[in-house]
Write a protein that holds these residues in place. Structure first.
Motif, PDB file in Angstrom:
ATOM      1  N   ARG A  52      63.780  55.580 -54.665  1.00  0.00           N
ATOM      2  CA  ARG A  52      63.890  54.176 -53.845  1.00  0.00           C
ATOM      3  C   ARG A  52      62.263  53.987 -53.234  1.00  0.00           C
ATOM      4  O   ARG A  52      61.961  54.787 -52.385  1.00  0.00           O
ATOM      5  CB  ARG A  52      65.046  54.370 -52.617  1.00  0.00           C
ATOM      6  N   TYR A  94      66.650  60.203 -53.907  1.00  0.00           N
ATOM      7  CA  TYR A  94      68.153  60.244 -53.488  1.00  0.00           C
ATOM      8  C   TYR A  94      68.819  60.861 -54.810  1.00  0.00           C
ATOM      9  O   TYR A  94      68.253  60.818 -55.957  1.00  0.00           O
ATOM     10  CB  TYR A  94      68.708  58.836 -53.225  1.00  0.00           C
ATOM     11  N   VAL A 121      74.968  59.484 -47.914  1.00  0.00           N
ATOM     12  CA  VAL A 121      74.686  58.131 -47.157  1.00  0.00           C
ATOM     13  C   VAL A 121      75.096  56.826 -47.527  1.00  0.00           C
ATOM     14  O   VAL A 121      74.970  55.770 -46.624  1.00  0.00           O
ATOM     15  CB  VAL A 121      73.045  58.131 -47.257  1.00  0.00           C
ATOM     16  N   ALA A 122      75.987  56.981 -48.546  1.00  0.00           N
ATOM     17  CA  ALA A 122      76.428  55.800 -48.965  1.00  0.00           C
ATOM     18  C   ALA A 122      77.616  56.009 -50.066  1.00  0.00           C
ATOM     19  O   ALA A 122      77.379  56.932 -51.004  1.00  0.00           O
ATOM     20  CB  ALA A 122      75.706  54.613 -49.578  1.00  0.00           C
ATOM     21  N   LEU A 167      68.547  51.814 -47.594  1.00  0.00           N
ATOM     22  CA  LEU A 167      68.164  53.022 -47.314  1.00  0.00           C
ATOM     23  C   LEU A 167      66.564  53.286 -47.336  1.00  0.00           C
ATOM     24  O   LEU A 167      65.747  52.274 -48.063  1.00  0.00           O
ATOM     25  CB  LEU A 167      68.394  54.058 -48.633  1.00  0.00           C
ATOM     26  N   ASP A 182      71.122  62.014 -49.826  1.00  0.00           N
ATOM     27  CA  ASP A 182      69.817  61.942 -49.454  1.00  0.00           C
ATOM     28  C   ASP A 182      69.135  63.238 -49.784  1.00  0.00           C
ATOM     29  O   ASP A 182      69.853  64.105 -50.572  1.00  0.00           O
ATOM     30  CB  ASP A 182      69.456  61.758 -47.859  1.00  0.00           C
ATOM     31  N   LEU A 208      70.506  50.224 -52.857  1.00  0.00           N
ATOM     32  CA  LEU A 208      70.032  51.238 -52.109  1.00  0.00           C
ATOM     33  C   LEU A 208      69.089  50.471 -50.950  1.00  0.00           C
ATOM     34  O   LEU A 208      68.073  51.145 -50.464  1.00  0.00           O
ATOM     35  CB  LEU A 208      69.214  52.159 -52.876  1.00  0.00           C
TER      36      LEU A 208
END
Length: 940
Positions: free
Chosen positions: A939, A924, A902-903, A919, A896, A916
């Protein structure tokens, strides 16, 4: 043809003619106006006291204690009893005083007291011996015919605000309006606050004798034109004939006196003058105080104000002539051509002869051998055009006493001779000399003129600092019919600027009775600003009026386009950043920019900006100087632009400027080009309390800059008591900050980011003479260098105590040890604010993390021989990743905006899809684990 300036008053200051210096001011003097309030004046003044003490202000005095209160019967009238003058230390900057006084919440404005000058260009003093000259202006303006209709009236008094007069002169002695209610006996018999004001008043020296002095007799010359004795078999004839004049001296002619033009205007209005002449002024320096005075005279007291348009031959704002409610007069010559010295602009109302005018000799000349008080000479200037119009206004008021001041002005405008525009010499000035040349006979012959005017121009959205490229604007106009009823009236708006388009410019008004009004508020004009408008562009709009009986007239309105600063305000901080590296404001008056505030606070940074230096004499800034003006070192190369959103933040600003290269004429230059970059975030919450600023510095010289110091200057005036601040240094977070130790509301500071050394120099703004940095006499280049270079040790880190603060500033600095010719280096800072010290320190840590993350992203290289793709970008959720097949299976990690994972998704050889969708929208970073491959993705 006065231009409308309603709702765009700040623009006036910004649009002065390039190359003209700012008007001079009275040193150590300011004027302020208290906001309208239901509190007693004593209560408001008591609340103001702490700020006055902090500023070391003295001699606070009500400027107009005897002025009339506003009347509900006169909409737009002003209250001058809330205006005060005060004395401050001469080294105090206007921005500092303004910030501290406005922060009290009870002050409407704070301004300097400008010095305005007489507007005349006299010929050789012996020119009165040239017998060929005569009063041609009386013939040209048809004054002789006008006197067949009216010779004026002794009850109509013209206030002459000027130098002292020679009231013993044969053409003046019988024309003075004497105040028989207050004879010279040492008493204030009429109770008006002035003792023995029998024949006017000398405001410049505060006495009752406005007699001429060594400052020449400009006032005598003007008085003779406007109201010299007529039909007395002597000398010259004044336009006003039987009308009297009141001598009001405003220029001292001494070393102890001071200019007092606006004080005299208030006096004249309060003492029943029906017309006031102002043959003086200055270019630029718009003042709300001066406008208030003009409004008071014209609206509260229904006085006709007439002023010289200026002797600078250019299109410029000249005050008081350019203020609302003032009739502005340009000068023409004997052949009706524009006088070569006269100003010309669309703000002019009309013109009058101003060259080679026979005038009363203002002072007795040693070369004059004739009878005493019977000498004359010849002079030129808009100073001598203006009193002709003032005399004509007095005749109109005598002939038509039922007319308001606004109607008298309209009658004079519409009676003017438009034929001057048919002359070849005036073809280039069409529309720039008002409605034409003064015609007194037509003005007094009959009330057969028509004139409608736009009395308010309301722009929406209201942006007093100017409109940005691409903006759309609505304009609601209120039209008032001033003279004869008009039928079939239409108003058409057109743009005279290629950068402003009128998309809807028609207003069918219909029929209007005398003094009736109409507005197009329900269907306003619509405008569009071009996307390619240059910085700080003045745009002029024309209102064209047409109606029955062949009625035609024009009026103009101006507005500012593309102001040369941007506002970063995505988070809790709102700060103006200029094209020359300034923060909060781009000028020492605090007029260009919207300041620095935190969560909607009052302005809390009176001055801020970038400092660069290599030696005490090679210093570059756009900050205050030792003279109290701006040290003009930085010049914009690329105007600062704002991007919302930006590639890295919710708001980003970018611009380029440079300082002049070192040379014998400019020895204080450093010789660098600066690319500035600012970032502001609305989310996450950790980023809302800071703004990142980084500066890329490139050495343009042939010398190695060793070392190059760079820093941010911040003169904080925090909410509460702006003069009770403490300045401290946080060595852990490399941050200088200030706060009020007794009632802390906001902590604010500047932090050095990146690996370079960090230092702070805290300054006590009120320190006595003899201290290393003494602000009372300004901020010299040597003092700036000291602040930049002297903050890396333990000294100078703090000022103020936790029991008693002070008026504090800081320079937070870093350095580049060595910058070779052509090389570049980047320095970075965060500007921070928070409610508590703990939150400020947490904000500093968040700023450090944000900057470090951006440095990692910017520095990450792509592995040799590898290429990859990520698309679409931006994306609504799914992205396709294409990887070099030689990488085989891989894993993609998503970070992030704070650099937190975050993934993580496994990808087959050659890449695959990455989702994504889970999110939140934002910025990102996608990183391929085990490689140096990084790419940003948005995103949506």
């Amino acid at each position: 043809m006065k231009i409308v300036r309603t709702l765009v008053w700040v623009s006036c200051l910004l649009l002065a003619l390039p190359g003209l210096a700012a008007p001079p001011t009275r040193p150590g003097k300011l004027v302020l106006k208290l906001r309208a309030s239901t509190n007693p004046l004593a209560a408001d003044l008591s609340a103001l006291l702490p700020a006055l003490v902090a500023l070391q202000a003295t001699d606070l005095a009500q400027k107009f204690p005897h002025s009339a209160l506003p009347s509900p019967e006169r909409p737009g009238s002003v209250d001058l009893r809330r205006v005060y003058e005060l004395t401050v230390p001469t080294g105090l900057t206007l921005t500092k005083a303004r910030t501290m006084l406005l922060a009290t919440g009870i002050v409407e404005y704070v301004e300097p007291l400008y010095l305005r000058m007489p507007q005349y260009q006299p010929n050789d003093p012996r020119a009165d011996s040239l017998a060929g000259y005569n009063e041609y202006h009386l013939r040209l303006t048809q004054a002789y015919r006008a006197w067949d209709f009216t010779k004026g009236d002794t009850s109509v008094v013209i206030g002459v605000t000027d130098t002292g007069i020679r009231y013993t002169h044969e053409d003046l002695v019988g024309q003075v309006k004497y105040n028989y209610a207050d004879p010279v006996n040492g008493l204030d018999d009429d109770g008006d606050g002035y003792i023995d004001n029998f024949r006017g008043w000398d405001f410049s020296n505060n006495n009752n004798d406005p007699f001429y002095n060594a400052f020449v007799g400009h006032g005598s010359q003007v008085s003779g034109i406007v109201a010299g004795a007529t039909d007395n078999g002597k000398g010259i004839a004044g336009v006003g004939f039987k009308c009297k004049f009141l001598p009001l001296q405003i220029f001292p002619g001494t070393t102890t006196g001071s200019f007092a033009g606006y004080e005299a205007v208030v006096y004249a209005a309060d003492h029943n003058c029906r017309v006031i002449n102002m043959s003086w002024g200055g270019a630029g320096g718009y003042s709300r105080f001066e406008q208030d005075v003009c409004t008071y005279a014209a609206v509260n007291h229904d006085v006709v104000l007439v002023a010289a348009a200026g002797n600078t031959p250019g299109d410029l704002l000249f005050y008081p002539a350019s203020y609302d409610h003032v009739l502005s007069v340009a000068a023409t010559d004997e052949a009706d051509a524009k006088a070569d010295f006269s100003a010309y602009s669309r703000r002019i109302d009309l013109s009058a002869p101003g060259t080679n005018i026979i005038i009363v000799n203002g002072r007795l000349s040693s070369s004059y051998a004739g009878p005493p008080d019977a000498d004359y000479w010849v002079g030129s200037g808009t100073s001598f055009a203006s009193p002709q119009v003032a005399g004509a206004a007095a005749l109109v008021r005598s002939r038509f006493p039922q007319l308001t001041a606004e109607q008298v002005v309209a009658q004079l405008r519409q009676a003017a001779d438009t034929s001057i525009y048919t002359l070849p010499a005036n073809q280039g000035y069409r529309g720039y000399l008002g409605t034409g040349r003064l015609n007194i006979a037509r003005a007094v012959a009959a009330l057969n003129q028509r004139e409608a005017r736009v009395v308010t121009s309301a722009f929406a959205p209201a942006k007093p600092f100017g409109y940005a490229p691409g903006d759309t604007v609505r304009l609601a106009a209120t039209v008032r019919n001033l003279l004869l009823p008009v039928a079939g009236l239409t108003v058409t708006l057109t743009s005279l600027s290629p950068y402003l388009t009128v998309r809807q410019g028609g207003f069918a008004v219909g029929s209007l009775a005398t003094l009736a009004e109409a507005s197009n508020g329900a269907a306003p004009f619509r405008l569009a600003v071009a996307s390619n408008v240059p910085p700080s562009t003045k745009a002029t709009l024309r209102y064209h009026f047409s109606g029955a009986n062949n009625y035609q007239s024009d009026q103009y309105v101006e507005l500012l386009l593309n102001p040369d600063f941007v506002q970063l305000d995505a988070g809790n901080i709102s700060v103006s950043v200029s094209s020359r590296g300034n923060l909060a404001y781009d000028d020492v008056t605090g007029a260009v920019g919207r300041g620095f505030s935190y969560r909607g606070s009052t302005p809390m940074l009176s001055e801020g900006g970038l400092l660069l230096a290599t030696t005490p004499t090679r210093v570059a800034t756009h900050l205050r100087s030792s003279s109290g003006a701006v040290q003009q070192s930085f010049f914009a190369l690329a105007q600062i632009q704002k991007l919302t959103p930006g590639p890295r933040a919710d708001q980003e600003a970018r611009g380029t400027f440079r300082d002049s290269l070192p040379d014998p004429q400019k020895p204080r230059s450093v010789g660098v080009r600066v690319r500035q970059h600012g970032q502001s975030w609305a989310a996450p919450a950790a980023r809302r309390n800071f703004i990142l600023l980084d500066y890329s510095l490139r050495n343009l010289t042939a010398d190695t800059l060793k070392p190059l110091y760079a820093g941010l200057f911040a003169d904080w005036d925090l909410p509460g008591d702006a003069a009770r601040n403490v300045a401290r240094w946080d060595s852990v977070n490399r941050m200088g900050y200030c706060y009020d130790p007794l009632t802390p509301q906001v902590y604010a500071g500047v932090q050095v980011l990146g690996p370079r050394p960090a230092g702070v120099y805290s300054i006590d703004n009120s320190a006595p003479a003899g201290t290393p940095i003494y602000f009372a006499d300004g901020f010299s280049p040597a003092e700036k260098y000291l602040a930049l270079s002297g903050g890396f040790g333990r000294a100078h880190r703090s000022v103020g105590t936790d029991t008693q603060g002070t008026d504090a500033s800081q320079v937070v600095s870093t350095l580049v040890p060595c910058l070779a010719p052509g090389d570049s280096a980047t320095v970075a800072f965060a500007v921070l604010a928070a409610p508590t010290l703990a939150e400020l320190q947490a904000t500093a840590q968040a700023a450090t993390a944000a900057y470090q993350q951006q440095q990692v992203l910017a520095a990450a290289p792509v592995a040799a021989g590898t290429t990859w793709q990520l698309f679409p970008n931006p994306t609504t959720g799914l992205v396709n990743i294409v990887l070099p097949t030689k990488l085989g299976a891989a894993a993609a990690q998503v970070l992030d905006a704070l650099g937190r994972p975050v993934a993580t998704v496994a990808l087959p050889s050659g890449g695959g899809l990455l989702s994504l969708q889970a999110l939140a929208p934002g910025l990102y970073v996608v990183r391929i684990l085990g490689t140096s491959l990084l790419q940003r993705v948005v995103r949506e």
